[in-house]
Design an enzyme around this catalytic site. Structure first.
Site, PDB file in Angstrom:
ATOM      1  N   HIS A  67       0.820  -1.217   0.000  1.00  0.00           N
ATOM      2  CA  HIS A  67       0.000   0.000   0.000  1.00  0.00           C
ATOM      3  C   HIS A  67       0.855   1.268   0.000  1.00  0.00           C
ATOM      4  O   HIS A  67       0.315   2.378  -0.086  1.00  0.00           O
ATOM      5  CB  HIS A  67      -1.000   0.004   1.167  1.00  0.00           C
ATOM      6  N   ASP A 106      -0.044  -7.674   1.603  1.00  0.00           N
ATOM      7  CA  ASP A 106       0.447  -6.291   1.657  1.00  0.00           C
ATOM      8  C   ASP A 106       1.975  -6.309   1.703  1.00  0.00           C
ATOM      9  O   ASP A 106       2.599  -6.035   2.731  1.00  0.00           O
ATOM     10  CB  ASP A 106      -0.136  -5.568   2.869  1.00  0.00           C
ATOM     11  N   SER A 190       4.416   2.473   8.008  1.00  0.00           N
ATOM     12  CA  SER A 190       4.120   1.385   7.070  1.00  0.00           C
ATOM     13  C   SER A 190       5.378   0.877   6.368  1.00  0.00           C
ATOM     14  O   SER A 190       6.249   1.653   5.993  1.00  0.00           O
ATOM     15  CB  SER A 190       3.142   1.861   5.994  1.00  0.00           C
TER      16      SER A 190
END
Length: 234
Positions: A67, A106, A190
Protein backbone atom coordinates in the site's frame (compact mmCIF):
# COMPACT_ATOMS: atom_id res chain seq x y z
CA UNK A 1 -14.21 -4.86 7.22
CA UNK A 2 -13.32 -3.02 4.02
CA UNK A 3 -14.25 0.31 5.62
CA UNK A 4 -12.06 -0.44 8.66
CA UNK A 5 -9.17 -1.37 6.38
CA UNK A 6 -9.52 1.92 4.51
CA UNK A 7 -9.30 3.79 7.82
CA UNK A 8 -6.19 1.90 8.88
CA UNK A 9 -4.43 2.67 5.61
CA UNK A 10 -4.93 6.33 6.38
CA UNK A 11 -3.47 5.76 9.82
CA UNK A 12 -0.22 4.23 8.67
CA UNK A 13 0.46 5.88 5.31
CA UNK A 14 0.60 9.66 5.42
CA UNK A 15 1.98 12.52 3.39
CA UNK A 16 4.84 14.33 5.04
CA UNK A 17 8.00 16.27 4.49
CA UNK A 18 11.24 15.14 6.17
CA UNK A 19 11.79 16.95 9.42
CA UNK A 20 8.29 18.45 9.73
CA UNK A 21 7.91 16.91 13.18
CA UNK A 22 10.01 17.05 16.29
CA UNK A 23 11.36 13.94 18.01
CA UNK A 24 8.35 11.72 17.44
CA UNK A 25 8.12 8.19 16.08
CA UNK A 26 6.83 4.71 16.94
CA UNK A 27 4.17 5.15 19.67
CA UNK A 28 5.84 4.41 23.00
CA UNK A 29 9.25 4.01 21.41
CA UNK A 30 12.63 5.57 22.01
CA UNK A 31 15.30 7.07 19.76
CA UNK A 32 17.48 4.45 18.07
CA UNK A 33 21.24 4.72 18.37
CA UNK A 34 22.22 6.42 15.08
CA UNK A 35 22.87 3.85 12.31
CA UNK A 36 22.30 0.93 14.70
CA UNK A 37 19.64 -0.44 12.32
CA UNK A 38 21.58 -0.17 9.05
CA UNK A 39 19.07 -2.27 7.11
CA UNK A 40 16.38 0.39 7.54
CA UNK A 41 15.36 2.30 4.42
CA UNK A 42 13.47 5.59 4.15
CA UNK A 43 11.06 5.63 1.19
CA UNK A 44 9.51 8.77 -0.24
CA UNK A 45 7.51 9.86 -3.28
CA UNK A 46 9.62 12.59 -4.86
CA UNK A 47 6.55 14.61 -5.87
CA UNK A 48 3.94 14.15 -3.13
CA UNK A 49 6.49 13.56 -0.31
CA UNK A 50 4.35 10.72 1.09
CA UNK A 51 6.67 8.51 3.10
CA UNK A 52 7.00 4.89 4.16
CA UNK A 53 9.67 2.66 5.63
CA UNK A 54 11.36 -0.40 4.21
CA UNK A 55 14.35 -2.65 4.74
CA UNK A 56 17.21 -3.89 2.57
CA UNK A 57 17.11 -7.61 1.82
CA UNK A 58 19.67 -7.71 -1.00
CA UNK A 59 22.03 -5.16 -2.52
CA UNK A 60 19.43 -4.39 -5.14
CA UNK A 61 16.13 -5.06 -3.34
CA UNK A 62 14.14 -3.34 -0.60
CA UNK A 63 11.05 -4.86 1.00
CA UNK A 64 8.08 -2.75 2.09
CA UNK A 65 4.27 -2.73 2.12
CA UNK A 66 2.26 -2.85 -1.11
CA UNK A 67 0.00 0.00 0.00
CA UNK A 68 3.08 2.25 -0.06
CA UNK A 69 3.20 2.14 -3.86
CA UNK A 70 3.14 5.50 -5.61
CA UNK A 71 4.39 6.63 -9.02
CA UNK A 72 7.64 8.38 -8.10
CA UNK A 73 9.29 6.41 -5.30
CA UNK A 74 12.87 6.89 -4.24
CA UNK A 75 14.72 5.02 -1.51
CA UNK A 76 17.28 6.45 0.87
CA UNK A 77 19.87 4.16 2.45
CA UNK A 78 21.92 4.65 5.60
CA UNK A 79 19.47 7.17 7.04
CA UNK A 80 19.24 8.09 10.70
CA UNK A 81 17.96 11.68 10.49
CA UNK A 82 15.58 12.45 7.61
CA UNK A 83 16.69 16.09 7.55
CA UNK A 84 20.05 14.80 6.27
CA UNK A 85 18.95 12.56 3.42
CA UNK A 86 21.57 11.21 1.00
CA UNK A 87 20.92 11.07 -2.74
CA UNK A 88 17.79 9.05 -3.43
CA UNK A 89 17.86 5.92 -5.57
CA UNK A 90 15.22 5.30 -8.23
CA UNK A 91 13.43 1.96 -8.09
CA UNK A 92 11.19 -0.38 -10.04
CA UNK A 93 8.16 -1.38 -7.95
CA UNK A 94 6.84 -4.95 -7.67
CA UNK A 95 3.73 -4.91 -5.45
CA UNK A 96 2.08 -8.27 -4.87
CA UNK A 97 -0.48 -8.75 -7.64
CA UNK A 98 -3.07 -10.08 -5.18
CA UNK A 99 -3.03 -7.03 -2.91
CA UNK A 100 -6.45 -5.33 -2.91
CA UNK A 101 -6.27 -2.55 -0.28
CA UNK A 102 -7.39 -4.85 2.49
CA UNK A 103 -5.54 -7.22 4.87
CA UNK A 104 -3.47 -9.81 3.06
CA UNK A 105 -0.67 -9.74 0.49
CA UNK A 106 0.45 -6.29 1.66
CA UNK A 107 4.01 -6.76 0.46
CA UNK A 108 6.11 -5.08 -2.22
CA UNK A 109 9.65 -5.38 -3.50
CA UNK A 110 11.55 -2.37 -4.83
CA UNK A 111 14.42 -3.08 -7.20
CA UNK A 112 17.15 -0.46 -6.91
CA UNK A 113 18.32 0.87 -10.26
CA UNK A 114 21.69 1.44 -8.59
CA UNK A 115 22.61 -1.43 -6.20
CA UNK A 116 23.62 -0.49 -2.68
CA UNK A 117 27.21 -0.36 -1.53
CA UNK A 118 27.27 -2.22 1.75
CA UNK A 119 29.03 -0.62 4.71
CA UNK A 120 28.68 -0.11 8.46
CA UNK A 121 25.65 2.10 7.86
CA UNK A 122 24.06 0.08 5.02
CA UNK A 123 23.55 -3.66 5.52
CA UNK A 124 21.13 -6.44 4.64
CA UNK A 125 18.72 -8.08 7.07
CA UNK A 126 18.00 -11.81 6.86
CA UNK A 127 14.64 -13.27 5.89
CA UNK A 128 13.07 -16.36 7.52
CA UNK A 129 14.14 -19.83 6.45
CA UNK A 130 11.45 -21.70 4.48
CA UNK A 131 11.97 -24.77 6.65
CA UNK A 132 11.57 -22.90 9.96
CA UNK A 133 8.31 -20.99 10.33
CA UNK A 134 8.67 -20.37 14.08
CA UNK A 135 8.68 -16.75 15.22
CA UNK A 136 10.27 -15.66 18.49
CA UNK A 137 7.95 -13.62 20.71
CA UNK A 138 10.45 -10.90 21.65
CA UNK A 139 10.67 -8.57 18.67
CA UNK A 140 11.52 -5.05 17.59
CA UNK A 141 9.69 -2.52 15.40
CA UNK A 142 11.07 0.81 14.21
CA UNK A 143 10.28 3.72 11.96
CA UNK A 144 10.10 7.44 11.28
CA UNK A 145 6.35 7.68 11.89
CA UNK A 146 4.23 9.47 14.47
CA UNK A 147 4.52 9.16 18.26
CA UNK A 148 0.75 9.57 18.63
CA UNK A 149 -2.04 7.56 17.08
CA UNK A 150 -4.44 10.51 16.92
CA UNK A 151 -2.18 13.22 15.49
CA UNK A 152 0.45 13.04 12.77
CA UNK A 153 3.88 14.44 13.52
CA UNK A 154 6.58 12.47 11.67
CA UNK A 155 9.89 11.76 13.31
CA UNK A 156 13.06 13.26 11.94
CA UNK A 157 15.05 10.49 13.65
CA UNK A 158 14.56 6.72 13.68
CA UNK A 159 12.75 5.39 16.74
CA UNK A 160 12.19 1.83 17.89
CA UNK A 161 10.14 -0.23 20.31
CA UNK A 162 10.52 -3.68 21.83
CA UNK A 163 7.29 -5.64 21.46
CA UNK A 164 6.24 -9.00 22.80
CA UNK A 165 4.00 -10.98 20.48
CA UNK A 166 1.14 -12.23 22.60
CA UNK A 167 -0.40 -14.35 19.88
CA UNK A 168 1.43 -15.25 16.68
CA UNK A 169 -1.57 -16.98 15.11
CA UNK A 170 -2.82 -15.53 11.85
CA UNK A 171 -5.74 -13.09 11.68
CA UNK A 172 -7.91 -11.63 8.91
CA UNK A 173 -5.91 -13.51 6.27
CA UNK A 174 -3.45 -16.45 6.43
CA UNK A 175 -0.43 -14.18 5.93
CA UNK A 176 -1.30 -11.60 8.61
CA UNK A 177 0.09 -11.61 12.15
CA UNK A 178 -1.85 -9.51 14.66
CA UNK A 179 -0.59 -8.22 17.98
CA UNK A 180 -2.60 -6.19 20.50
CA UNK A 181 -0.66 -3.59 22.48
CA UNK A 182 -1.17 0.01 23.64
CA UNK A 183 2.09 0.90 21.85
CA UNK A 184 3.42 0.19 18.38
CA UNK A 185 3.63 1.46 14.79
CA UNK A 186 1.55 4.45 13.78
CA UNK A 187 1.10 6.84 10.84
CA UNK A 188 4.18 6.84 8.63
CA UNK A 189 5.56 3.52 9.89
CA UNK A 190 4.12 1.38 7.07
CA UNK A 191 6.52 -1.03 5.42
CA UNK A 192 8.98 -1.25 8.29
CA UNK A 193 10.13 -4.62 9.59
CA UNK A 194 9.03 -6.68 12.55
CA UNK A 195 12.42 -8.04 13.61
CA UNK A 196 12.50 -11.14 15.81
CA UNK A 197 15.84 -12.75 16.64
CA UNK A 198 17.57 -10.68 13.98
CA UNK A 199 15.17 -11.93 11.28
CA UNK A 200 12.66 -9.78 9.37
CA UNK A 201 9.55 -11.79 10.17
CA UNK A 202 6.89 -9.22 9.35
CA UNK A 203 6.07 -5.99 7.51
CA UNK A 204 4.10 -3.22 9.24
CA UNK A 205 0.74 -3.15 7.44
CA UNK A 206 -2.12 -1.67 9.50
CA UNK A 207 -3.60 -1.03 12.90
CA UNK A 208 -7.10 -1.15 14.36
CA UNK A 209 -8.29 0.76 17.41
CA UNK A 210 -9.73 -1.43 20.16
CA UNK A 211 -11.28 -0.54 23.52
CA UNK A 212 -8.08 -1.15 25.48
CA UNK A 213 -5.45 -0.44 22.86
CA UNK A 214 -4.54 -1.08 19.25
CA UNK A 215 -4.06 -4.17 17.15
CA UNK A 216 -1.14 -3.98 14.72
CA UNK A 217 -1.21 -6.17 11.64
CA UNK A 218 2.04 -7.40 10.09
CA UNK A 219 2.37 -9.19 6.75
CA UNK A 220 4.05 -12.51 7.50
CA UNK A 221 7.18 -12.67 5.33
CA UNK A 222 7.55 -16.46 5.49
CA UNK A 223 4.21 -16.85 3.68
CA UNK A 224 5.66 -15.08 0.63
CA UNK A 225 9.15 -16.55 0.28
CA UNK A 226 8.40 -18.28 -3.02
CA UNK A 227 7.03 -15.05 -4.51
CA UNK A 228 9.97 -13.04 -3.11
CA UNK A 229 12.58 -15.29 -4.68
CA UNK A 230 10.67 -15.40 -7.95
CA UNK A 231 10.73 -11.61 -8.23
CA UNK A 232 14.36 -11.30 -7.18
CA UNK A 233 15.47 -13.95 -9.69
CA UNK A 234 13.68 -12.42 -12.68
Amino acid sequence: MNFCWFITILLLLHSCNPGDGMDHGIVGGHVSVPHSRPYMVYIQDSRTHSACDGFLIRKDFVMTAAHCKTSHLKVYLGVSDTTLLPTGIDVVSYPHKSFENKPGNDIMLLKLKTPATLSKTVTIIDLPNPWNNKILKDCLVMGWGSMKYEDFSPSKVLRELNVTLKNVTNCFEPDVICNEDPFGPSKGDSGGPLVCGGIAQGIVSFNLKKTEGYITGYTRVSEHLQWIHKIMNM
